[in-house]
Design an enzyme around this catalytic site. Structure first.
Site, PDB file in Angstrom:
ATOM      1  N   HIS A  17       0.842  -1.205   0.000  1.00  0.00           N
ATOM      2  CA  HIS A  17       0.000   0.000   0.000  1.00  0.00           C
ATOM      3  C   HIS A  17       0.882   1.262   0.000  1.00  0.00           C
ATOM      4  CE1 HIS A  17      -3.183  -2.680   2.111  1.00  0.00           C
ATOM      5  NE2 HIS A  17      -3.624  -2.441   0.906  1.00  0.00           N
ATOM      6  N   LYS A  41     -15.018  -7.892   5.070  1.00  0.00           N
ATOM      7  CA  LYS A  41     -14.133  -8.876   5.712  1.00  0.00           C
ATOM      8  C   LYS A  41     -14.553  -8.991   7.172  1.00  0.00           C
ATOM      9  CE  LYS A  41     -11.110  -7.825   2.105  1.00  0.00           C
ATOM     10  NZ  LYS A  41     -10.227  -6.839   1.533  1.00  0.00           N
ATOM     11  N   ARG A  91      -1.719  -6.020  -8.735  1.00  0.00           N
ATOM     12  CA  ARG A  91      -0.607  -6.963  -8.540  1.00  0.00           C
ATOM     13  C   ARG A  91      -0.531  -7.939  -9.688  1.00  0.00           C
ATOM     14  NH1 ARG A  91      -2.955  -7.654  -2.659  1.00  0.00           N
ATOM     15  NH2 ARG A  91      -4.711  -7.186  -4.027  1.00  0.00           N
ATOM     16  N   SER A 129      -2.943  -7.721   2.434  1.00  0.00           N
ATOM     17  CA  SER A 129      -3.245  -7.671   3.868  1.00  0.00           C
ATOM     18  C   SER A 129      -3.573  -9.065   4.378  1.00  0.00           C
ATOM     19  CB  SER A 129      -4.432  -6.743   4.128  1.00  0.00           C
ATOM     20  OG  SER A 129      -4.103  -5.426   3.773  1.00  0.00           O
TER      21      SER A 129
HETATM   22  P1  ADP Z   1      -9.895  -3.643  -0.698  1.00  0.00           P
HETATM   23  O1  ADP Z   1     -10.606  -4.453   0.336  1.00  0.00           O
HETATM   24  O2  ADP Z   1     -10.651  -2.418  -1.133  1.00  0.00           O
HETATM   25  O3  ADP Z   1      -9.345  -4.432  -1.852  1.00  0.00           O
HETATM   26  P2  ADP Z   1      -7.172  -3.487   0.287  1.00  0.00           P
HETATM   27  O4  ADP Z   1      -6.711  -2.781   1.509  1.00  0.00           O
HETATM   28  O5  ADP Z   1      -7.022  -4.968   0.255  1.00  0.00           O
HETATM   29  O6  ADP Z   1      -8.662  -3.031   0.097  1.00  0.00           O
HETATM   30  O7  ADP Z   1      -6.446  -2.906  -0.994  1.00  0.00           O
HETATM   31  C1  ADP Z   1      -6.562  -1.552  -1.368  1.00  0.00           C
HETATM   32  C2  ADP Z   1      -5.915  -1.366  -2.736  1.00  0.00           C
HETATM   33  O8  ADP Z   1      -4.522  -1.613  -2.637  1.00  0.00           O
HETATM   34  C3  ADP Z   1      -6.443  -2.345  -3.806  1.00  0.00           C
HETATM   35  O9  ADP Z   1      -6.488  -1.676  -5.050  1.00  0.00           O
HETATM   36  C4  ADP Z   1      -5.392  -3.420  -3.843  1.00  0.00           C
HETATM   37  O10 ADP Z   1      -5.331  -4.043  -5.128  1.00  0.00           O
HETATM   38  C5  ADP Z   1      -4.145  -2.600  -3.590  1.00  0.00           C
HETATM   39  N1  ADP Z   1      -3.061  -3.387  -3.023  1.00  0.00           N
HETATM   40  C6  ADP Z   1      -3.069  -4.146  -1.915  1.00  0.00           C
HETATM   41  N2  ADP Z   1      -1.872  -4.726  -1.723  1.00  0.00           N
HETATM   42  C7  ADP Z   1      -1.095  -4.325  -2.766  1.00  0.00           C
HETATM   43  C8  ADP Z   1       0.244  -4.595  -3.176  1.00  0.00           C
HETATM   44  N3  ADP Z   1       1.034  -5.418  -2.506  1.00  0.00           N
HETATM   45  N4  ADP Z   1       0.691  -4.007  -4.289  1.00  0.00           N
HETATM   46  C9  ADP Z   1      -0.110  -3.203  -5.015  1.00  0.00           C
HETATM   47  N5  ADP Z   1      -1.376  -2.909  -4.704  1.00  0.00           N
HETATM   48  C10 ADP Z   1      -1.867  -3.464  -3.592  1.00  0.00           C
END
Ligand code: ADP
Length: 161
Positions: A17, A41, A91, A129
């Site tokens: 992030h 979640k 990703r 996450s």
């Molecule tokens: P959500 O539940 O909205 O997907 P996340 O916190 O899991 O929320 O992710 C928020 C954003 O960050 C999403 O667009 C996700 O694809 C991106 N993201 C999460 N981890 C990574 C990573 N390692 N590299 C690039 N983007 C990421």
């Protein structure tokens, strides 16, 4: 002033992030990390308040970043905030499959709202996450996967149960 929102669950905020946020800051004037309250979640590790505080602590070195909790339709919230864009990370290809209809739905709701996608450093393409939560739950080392304030908070959770 070009404001973008970076919406997500951030449970917890990871180095992936942070990588996306730092890239997006090169293009936008100001970015608000918008922390979803209505996450589907089920058992979050951190409350929304804790997640916001940890993102603030993890981004103290960055200017032009805000953090706010949010509940409801992100496109309506973006309109209200005067944001030009939503930032999301990609990703692998399956991220795109998930993101594309969401981006189009958001633009259906607010026609001026673009979703801008960033690719993380190749070091973080495996990182999510949920991977951090799994490694943490089974006692693994997450220190290189999350910013230090998040790692410290996870250690405290481990000690306090
Ligand atoms: P959500 O539940 O909205 O997907 P996340 O916190 O899991 O929320 O992710 C928020 C954003 O960050 C999403 O667009 C996700 O694809 C991106 N993201 C999460 N981890 C990574 C990573 N390692 N590299 C690039 N983007 C990421």
């Amino acid at each position: 002033m070009r404001l973008a929102l970076f919406p997500g669950s951030f449970d917890p905020f990871t180095c992936g992030h942070l990588d996306i946020l730092e890239r997006a800051l090169r293009i936008f004037d100001e970015i608000e990390v918008t922390v979803a309250v209505n996450s589907n979640k089920k058992t979050p590790i951190f409350s929304v308040e804790e997640r916001c505080a940890l993102i603030e602590a993890s981004t103290v070195h960055l200017d032009r970043v805000g953090v706010a909790p949010f509940e409801g339709l992100i496109a309506e919230y973006a309109r209200k905030r005067g944001a030009l864009a939503l930032i999301r990370g990609l990703r692998q290809t399956n991220d795109f499959e998930y993101e594309q209809p969401m981006a189009l739905a958001n633009r259906h709701i607010y026609s001026k709202l673009e979703t801008v996608f960033f690719l993380p450093s190749s070091d973080f393409t495996f990182l999510s996450s949920s991977i951090v939560r799994d490694i943490f739950r089974w006692g693994g080392d997450i220190s290189e996967l999350v910013p230090q304030p998040v790692g410290d908070a996870l250690q405290i959770k481990r000690i306090n149960g």
